[in-house]
Design an enzyme around this catalytic site. Sequence first.
Site, PDB file in Angstrom:
ATOM      1  N   CYS A 162      68.593 -21.690  50.429  1.00 58.24           N
ATOM      2  CA  CYS A 162      67.300 -21.126  50.807  1.00 58.24           C
ATOM      3  C   CYS A 162      66.664 -21.819  52.009  1.00 58.24           C
ATOM      4  CB  CYS A 162      66.337 -21.136  49.622  1.00 58.24           C
ATOM      5  SG  CYS A 162      65.731 -22.770  49.104  1.00 58.24           S
ATOM      6  N   ASP A 163      66.964 -23.093  52.228  1.00 57.38           N
ATOM      7  CA  ASP A 163      66.410 -23.815  53.386  1.00 57.38           C
ATOM      8  C   ASP A 163      66.727 -23.110  54.699  1.00 57.38           C
ATOM      9  OD1 ASP A 163      67.059 -25.352  51.155  1.00 57.38           O
ATOM     10  OD2 ASP A 163      67.320 -27.200  52.270  1.00 57.38           O
TER      11      ASP A 163
END
Length: 380
Positions: A162-163
């Site tokens: 997700c980063d």
Amino acid sequence: MYNRLQKLNLNKSNMKKTLSLVLAFVLVGMSVFSKNQADKCFKPKEIKKAMIKAAMWQFANPKHELWDWTNGAFYAGVSAAYQTTGDTKLLDAMNKMGEANHWKPGPRLQHADDIAICQTYIDMFRIKKDRSMIQPFIENMDKFLVTPFPVKGIEKITWWWCDALFMAPPALVKLSMTTGDKKYMEKSDELFHETYNLLYDKEEHLFARDLGYVIKGDASDRHEANGKKIFWSRGNGWVMGGLALLLNELPKDYKERSFYEQVYKEMAEKVASLQQEDGLWRASLLDPASYPGGEASGSGFYTFALAWGINNGLLSKDKYLQVVQKAWKGMNSLIQSDGHVGWCQPIGADPKKNFSADSWEVYGTGAFLLAGSEVIKLKK
């Protein structure tokens, strides 16, 4: 004799009343002083002062390769701080960083982390109008667009963690908006949707850290001590911060804008509901009791993203202003006397407990600078 005793008792009574009044005045004074100190952190002069102090400390204490994703987040904050303060020391630092990197992304073509720093290159180009500041990024992305992603292990999609939604989409959208070529933002849309479809929990309105948390038979049994799913604060902070940066660039009539706004608003409502009494968020969002102490980087990105939403009309001031004010007070409690942003969780792929006032990271400073750049624009 009786009169003397009566007078003495009256004097004692008066003294008690006087002491009570003095004590009341002292307590009221302390309360007013405490409130004034708390309100002080919202004064534009104090916000700028705090931002510059944090940035200068970080410049004096470098960490990681300058093209690294950690510095991508830091310099995104530096750029926002420059736009807020106009301090030329910040502009000089961004230029020095770009020249040291030869204005190139990191070495990994397919990895979103290695283009995070390019957000700042584009910001610099917009100021200096020097094509050499973005040409290496353009060449890199043109190669990226025609190079198939090599699937391996759990890396079944290009942006499988997700980063990545902070690292890449803002840079690609900025590139399209700067060059006028939509192919970069259209590729970003495609890859963002892949990540959303695989990592976004539509019940919790939060993102799993990566595919290892959602693939059945791999790590799908990961839960916190209270039985809740694991949702990493900074991981979701990356996403919300990235959404704010992305939406800040997208045209109002862009075909995918409504999708990004919907995800942003869903996350904003959920994140606001998870804020703790000190105004901050815990490393693990759904099990705050197991993670004592507010965490700087996740909290900083939330403060930035929520303040941005208020300032740009996506979030109701009546509902969210109090959340952001409480968060900014909390963020200021994490700044140490020398200027470093403490209580920052170290690099990792999940919530951690091993951080303290002495724990700092460049992305924690970046998150603080981004937050300050939006909080300063708030109107009560």
